[in-house]
Motif scaffolding. Structure first.
Motif, mmCIF file in Angstrom:
data_model
loop_
_atom_site.group_PDB
_atom_site.id
_atom_site.type_symbol
_atom_site.label_atom_id
_atom_site.label_comp_id
_atom_site.label_asym_id
_atom_site.label_seq_id
_atom_site.Cartn_x
_atom_site.Cartn_y
_atom_site.Cartn_z
ATOM 1 N N LYS A 192 11.578 -29.949 -10.745
ATOM 2 C CA LYS A 192 12.519 -30.960 -11.268
ATOM 3 C C LYS A 192 12.030 -32.630 -10.702
ATOM 4 O O LYS A 192 11.771 -33.343 -11.794
ATOM 5 C CB LYS A 192 13.669 -30.736 -10.453
ATOM 6 C CG LYS A 192 14.541 -31.769 -11.410
ATOM 7 C CD LYS A 192 16.098 -31.456 -11.157
ATOM 8 C CE LYS A 192 17.163 -32.511 -11.144
ATOM 9 N NZ LYS A 192 17.232 -33.092 -12.088
ATOM 10 N N ASN A 222 15.741 -31.076 -16.578
ATOM 11 C CA ASN A 222 16.946 -29.528 -16.396
ATOM 12 C C ASN A 222 15.647 -28.870 -15.513
ATOM 13 O O ASN A 222 16.181 -27.276 -14.922
ATOM 14 C CB ASN A 222 17.368 -29.071 -17.375
ATOM 15 C CG ASN A 222 18.938 -30.117 -17.597
ATOM 16 O OD1 ASN A 222 19.483 -30.293 -16.652
ATOM 17 N ND2 ASN A 222 18.897 -29.828 -18.771
ATOM 18 N N VAL A 258 13.809 -26.224 -16.991
ATOM 19 C CA VAL A 258 14.047 -25.145 -17.710
ATOM 20 C C VAL A 258 13.142 -24.859 -18.281
ATOM 21 O O VAL A 258 12.408 -25.801 -19.230
ATOM 22 C CB VAL A 258 15.394 -25.154 -18.744
ATOM 23 C CG1 VAL A 258 15.390 -23.577 -18.823
ATOM 24 C CG2 VAL A 258 16.281 -25.217 -17.768
ATOM 25 N N THR A 317 10.905 -23.827 -21.993
ATOM 26 C CA THR A 317 11.583 -23.407 -22.891
ATOM 27 C C THR A 317 10.897 -22.145 -23.551
ATOM 28 O O THR A 317 9.984 -21.781 -22.693
ATOM 29 C CB THR A 317 11.186 -24.901 -24.331
ATOM 30 O OG1 THR A 317 10.102 -24.821 -24.220
ATOM 31 C CG2 THR A 317 12.054 -25.795 -23.532
ATOM 32 N N ALA A 344 21.255 -30.179 -28.749
ATOM 33 C CA ALA A 344 20.964 -30.082 -27.648
ATOM 34 C C ALA A 344 21.486 -28.138 -27.698
ATOM 35 O O ALA A 344 22.333 -27.946 -28.473
ATOM 36 C CB ALA A 344 22.293 -30.623 -26.883
ATOM 37 N N THR A 380 21.553 -22.581 -24.011
ATOM 38 C CA THR A 380 20.680 -23.582 -23.062
ATOM 39 C C THR A 380 21.059 -24.635 -22.522
ATOM 40 O O THR A 380 22.025 -24.920 -22.535
ATOM 41 C CB THR A 380 19.169 -23.608 -23.939
ATOM 42 O OG1 THR A 380 19.444 -24.272 -25.076
ATOM 43 C CG2 THR A 380 19.400 -21.835 -24.741
ATOM 44 N N ASN A 381 20.211 -24.752 -22.125
ATOM 45 C CA ASN A 381 19.340 -25.905 -20.811
ATOM 46 C C ASN A 381 18.434 -26.768 -21.688
ATOM 47 O O ASN A 381 17.967 -27.590 -21.166
ATOM 48 C CB ASN A 381 18.984 -26.178 -19.375
ATOM 49 C CG ASN A 381 20.530 -25.574 -19.129
ATOM 50 O OD1 ASN A 381 21.576 -26.200 -19.336
ATOM 51 N ND2 ASN A 381 20.656 -24.727 -17.692
ATOM 52 N N TYR A 382 17.873 -26.770 -22.631
ATOM 53 C CA TYR A 382 17.143 -27.464 -22.995
ATOM 54 C C TYR A 382 17.480 -28.115 -24.373
ATOM 55 O O TYR A 382 18.600 -27.611 -25.186
ATOM 56 C CB TYR A 382 15.300 -26.485 -23.411
ATOM 57 C CG TYR A 382 15.647 -25.505 -23.612
ATOM 58 C CD1 TYR A 382 15.583 -24.353 -22.727
ATOM 59 C CD2 TYR A 382 15.297 -25.259 -25.721
ATOM 60 C CE1 TYR A 382 15.967 -23.211 -24.176
ATOM 61 C CE2 TYR A 382 15.392 -24.113 -25.712
ATOM 62 C CZ TYR A 382 15.235 -23.189 -24.862
ATOM 63 O OH TYR A 382 15.370 -21.656 -26.327
ATOM 64 N N TRP A 383 17.064 -28.591 -25.238
ATOM 65 C CA TRP A 383 16.834 -29.531 -26.540
ATOM 66 C C TRP A 383 16.142 -28.502 -27.106
ATOM 67 O O TRP A 383 14.939 -28.311 -26.484
ATOM 68 C CB TRP A 383 16.615 -31.202 -26.642
ATOM 69 C CG TRP A 383 17.936 -31.801 -25.656
ATOM 70 C CD1 TRP A 383 17.943 -32.367 -24.032
ATOM 71 C CD2 TRP A 383 18.118 -32.711 -26.428
ATOM 72 N NE1 TRP A 383 19.029 -32.606 -24.275
ATOM 73 C CE2 TRP A 383 19.238 -32.878 -25.130
ATOM 74 C CE3 TRP A 383 18.606 -33.129 -27.248
ATOM 75 C CZ2 TRP A 383 19.864 -33.747 -25.200
ATOM 76 C CZ3 TRP A 383 19.857 -33.861 -27.544
ATOM 77 C CH2 TRP A 383 21.011 -34.211 -26.559
ATOM 78 N N ARG A 441 24.024 -34.334 -22.144
ATOM 79 C CA ARG A 441 23.844 -33.521 -21.655
ATOM 80 C C ARG A 441 23.226 -34.091 -20.465
ATOM 81 O O ARG A 441 22.707 -33.318 -19.046
ATOM 82 C CB ARG A 441 22.768 -33.073 -21.849
ATOM 83 C CG ARG A 441 23.673 -31.426 -23.068
ATOM 84 C CD ARG A 441 22.950 -30.325 -23.055
ATOM 85 N NE ARG A 441 23.857 -29.375 -23.623
ATOM 86 C CZ ARG A 441 22.613 -28.371 -23.712
ATOM 87 N NH1 ARG A 441 21.302 -27.798 -23.976
ATOM 88 N NH2 ARG A 441 23.612 -27.665 -24.680
ATOM 89 N N ASN A 467 23.145 -35.289 -16.381
ATOM 90 C CA ASN A 467 24.158 -34.466 -15.540
ATOM 91 C C ASN A 467 23.768 -35.217 -14.141
ATOM 92 O O ASN A 467 22.869 -34.388 -13.778
ATOM 93 C CB ASN A 467 24.654 -32.912 -15.679
ATOM 94 C CG ASN A 467 25.690 -33.101 -14.927
ATOM 95 O OD1 ASN A 467 27.062 -33.868 -14.258
ATOM 96 N ND2 ASN A 467 25.616 -31.795 -14.539
#
Lengths: 160, 299
Positions: A30, A97, A99, A101, B50, B54-57, B112, B114
């Motif tokens: 990250k 984040n 994460v 995709t 967003a 999920t945690n992505y766009w 989002r 954070n």
């Protein structure tokens, strides 16, 4: 040691330091992706200041359309005695984040601003003066390939 | 925009040189065509959203993305609860257009993020009320209703051909809707509401409803009538129908010149029904020569 001199009304910038990628920006984490995104904007800033997009292109996939738009606009301007003043990028915040995709990429969201940018002709007349931008929310889509991050897309979250 | 401007100027320059005039000092005519900043260069062709859960766009295949940013404001010169540093206020804009005006600064952060990282956006602008915080909250609570009650002009609808069309033919429909804005007053604040048409629901009057879709359709030249389009419809029965389109408007509002804030839900506005008569065409072939036999069938 050549001294950096920012551009002014009387002449272009001199000895602009090439952005140095911190080791963290090559880390698959990250914090690594966030450092990479920050570095990416440093290369964009350098491009606006010098017209030289090669540091940005070294870490960006050719499919990045906004990146080609910047190059098409900036590089020709920095030829035939023209230059720009200002236009430095400020990264207000960058967060990922971290994460993955579905297509195997990672994203970071950045808030960036660009300082006042003046396009100056060889005869020192100002062709265009663009005020400092408000904060802009961008997405950086990147892939980790062979131990390095590669930016696939960097563009505003609010599209056309 | 700059590209187009540059292109036009460049063309003029070619004409001038063509007439044999001597080029003078550097002018706009010699400029490379594109001059802009990251604000313009960085506009992508995609709308990012967003993605819930999920945690992505993700990019939206159709439609208009929501505002990717959140906004907040802070009172200038606020010491605590309701006490302001008067000396500090003296250096601020005077908020006297209403009762109890207070200057505020607006900040923005990508959604989002954070924790949120707030960056200065605009200001100082004014907020008016006994408890200004409440005024903004009240506006936020009531803006939806106010938006839906705004005198927003729904789209106008045209059919091609019209009002008469043929059974089974691809009848082209299109809607024309415009962005509209309204200045209203809410809880003592000047509120500027903007409504932008973003989606359309087509109801062709024969029970077929299509949408909401981003397609407003467009006018076809007469030689192309009968071609299928994104918004065309084939009637399966003859008769008189009333076609309508409901235009879905996205709203934004700005309080006393502050940032444009999103109205949570779209406003839906139906256009006046457009009468459509669907006819059957019958082709009959005759072989009489009407000049030789003017009383023949079909003459």
């Amino acid at each position: 040691m050549p001294v950096y001199k920012p551009a002014s009304a009387s002449g272009p910038a001199e000895n602009v330091p090439v952005p140095v990628k911190p080791a963290l920006a090559d880390e698959f984490s990250k914090a690594g992706l966030e450092a990479f995104a920050t570095y990416w904007y440093a290369t964009l800033s350098y491009g606006f200041e010098t017209g030289d997009m090669s540091p940005m292109e070294a870490v960006t996939d050719p499919s990045c359309t906004t990146c080609s738009k910047v190059k098409a606009g900036i590089t020709p301007w920095h030829q035939e005695g023209r230059w720009t003043i200002g236009g430095q990028m400020t990264v207000n915040s960058v967060q990922s984040n971290f994460v993955e995709t579905p297509d195997g990429t990672f994203q970071a969201i950045a808030s960036v601003s660009q300082g006042q940018l003046d396009y100056v002709r060889a005869d020192k007349s100002v062709a265009q003066s663009l005020a400092k931008t408000p904060p802009i929310s961008d997405i950086i889509v990147a892939k980790f390939i062979e131990g390095k991050w590669l930016a696939l897309t960097v563009e505003h979250l609010a599209g056309k | 925009m700059f590209w187009r401007l540059g292109g036009r100027v460049f063309t003029v320059a070619c004409l001038v040189l063509g007439l044999g005039m001597v080029a003078g000092p550097a002018t706009a005519a010699d400029d490379p065509p594109i001059t802009s900043n990251w604000g313009d260069f960085g506009i992508g062709t995609l709308g990012w959203q967003a993605l819930p859960g999920t945690n992505y766009w993700t990019v939206l295949p159709v439609g208009i993305p929501e505002d990717p940013d959140d906004y907040m404001f802070k009172f200038q010169c606020l010491i605590d609860q309701n006490n302001y540093d008067q000396a500090c206020l003296a250096s601020q804009p005077i908020c006297s257009a209403g009762k109890n005006g207070h200057p505020v600064l607006w900040y923005t952060s990508p959604k989002r993020t954070n924790p949120r990282v707030w960056t200065f956006f605009t200001g100082p602008t004014c907020i008016y009320d006994e408890k200004p915080k409440d005024a903004l909250d009240l506006i936020a609570e009531n803006i939806q209703k106010k938006f839906e009650e705004s005198p927003i002009v729904a789209a106008s609808v045209v059919s091609q051909p019209g009002p008469n069309t043929l059974l089974g033919a691809h009848t082209n429909f299109y809607a024309t809707a415009a962005e509209q804005s309204f200045d209203v007053e809410m809880f003592g604040q000047k509120v500027h509401i903007t409504a932008t048409p973003v989606e359309y629901t087509w109801s062709y009057g024969d029970g077929v409803v299509v949408g909401p879709s981003p397609y407003a359709g467009g006018s076809l030249t007469q030689d192309r009538w009968g071609e299928p389009t994104n918004t065309s419809h084939q009637y399966g029965a003859t008769g008189d129908f009333a076609a309508t389109v409901t235009t879905h408007f996205r709203g934004t509002y700005s309080v006393n010149g502050g940032p444009r804030l999103p109205v949570a839900n779209q406003g839906h506005f139906a256009s006046a029904p457009l009468p459509v008569s669907v006819w059957r065409s019958v082709v009959k072939n005759y072989e009489d020569d009407c000049i030789v036999n003017p009383a023949g069938a079909g003459c």
